[in-house]
Design an enzyme around this catalytic site. Structure first.
Site, mmCIF file in Angstrom:
data_model
loop_
_atom_site.group_PDB
_atom_site.id
_atom_site.type_symbol
_atom_site.label_atom_id
_atom_site.label_comp_id
_atom_site.label_asym_id
_atom_site.label_seq_id
_atom_site.Cartn_x
_atom_site.Cartn_y
_atom_site.Cartn_z
ATOM 1 N N ARG A 83 0.404 -1.598 0.113
ATOM 2 C CA ARG A 83 0.072 -0.098 0.541
ATOM 3 C C ARG A 83 0.999 0.576 -0.264
ATOM 4 N NH1 ARG A 83 -5.418 2.085 3.192
ATOM 5 N NH2 ARG A 83 -5.394 4.056 2.546
ATOM 6 N N ARG A 92 -6.348 2.847 -3.465
ATOM 7 C CA ARG A 92 -4.974 2.006 -2.448
ATOM 8 C C ARG A 92 -4.826 0.939 -3.058
ATOM 9 N NH1 ARG A 92 -10.134 3.131 1.336
ATOM 10 N NH2 ARG A 92 -10.733 4.892 -0.557
ATOM 11 N N ASP A 95 -6.950 -1.977 1.457
ATOM 12 C CA ASP A 95 -7.032 -2.040 2.834
ATOM 13 C C ASP A 95 -7.437 -1.804 3.804
ATOM 14 O OD1 ASP A 95 -7.861 0.584 4.374
ATOM 15 O OD2 ASP A 95 -9.550 0.387 3.426
ATOM 16 N N ASP A 97 -9.189 -2.274 7.530
ATOM 17 C CA ASP A 97 -10.767 -1.876 8.326
ATOM 18 C C ASP A 97 -10.990 -2.761 10.013
ATOM 19 O OD1 ASP A 97 -9.432 0.698 7.695
ATOM 20 O OD2 ASP A 97 -11.392 0.786 6.357
#
Length: 175
Positions: A83, A92, A95, A97
């Site tokens: 990344r 990106r 990613d 999360d």
């Protein structure tokens, strides 16, 4: 051990390869056990809409890592996979999360759990509801499926029939 749900996505280059690499590194972390993995969904970008579509999905994991240590681990995986940090809501390679971590509600400068925008995004709720429809959102106190059914979001989310990540699941599943 804590049950956590991690959202992931990619919209640069070989999106599937970035996701595969990230999931492979994730399953190699000793303190993490992959429990479930959603289908992948091709989704419209949010925020900065002048970019390529994403592939998005969600994994369920069990972990003994603290929320902050898990966040650090995910950010290290992003870096290891390649990344490059650009503009907020920009393209990106990968990613990752934390969406939900048990029933914890946490507000710190660098981490908010549950993810503060997940309830507004089909690209998060659809794969999450696929693997955990009855999980209760710790803030809204309603199931993920109910949250999804109430969401008014017109962004395109299409299940990808060309990509499969089930090979990363253990041959048994702890629940």
């Amino acid at each position: 051990m804590h049950l956590a749900y991690i959202g992931f996505g990619s919209n640069i280059g070989d999106r599937f390869a970035y996701i595969q690499n990230a999931i492979q590194v994730l399953v190699e972390v000793e303190e993490i056990t992959l429990q479930k993995i959603s289908s992948l969904y091709e989704t419209a970008p949010v925020g900065n809409e002048a970019q390529a579509k994403f592939l998005n999905g969600v994994v369920a994991i069990k972990t003994c890592l603290s929320p902050h240590t898990l966040l650090h681990t995910l950010k290290q995986i992003e870096t290891d996979v390649g990344r490059q940090h650009r503009i907020r809501w920009g393209p990106r390679e990968i990613d990752m999360d934390i969406l939900i971590y048990g029933d914890i509600c946490l507000q710190a400068p660098d981490l908010i759990i549950p993810h503060p925008e997940m309830h507004l995004r089909h690209f998060v709720l659809i794969p999450l509801a696929e693997i955990a429809p009855d999980v209760v959102h710790p803030v809204f106190n309603e199931t993920i499926q109910t949250t999804l059914e109430r969401l008014e979001d017109d962004k395109s989310v299409v299940k990808s029939e060309d990509h499969d990540l089930s090979c990363y699941l253990p041959s048994y599943s702890e629940t």
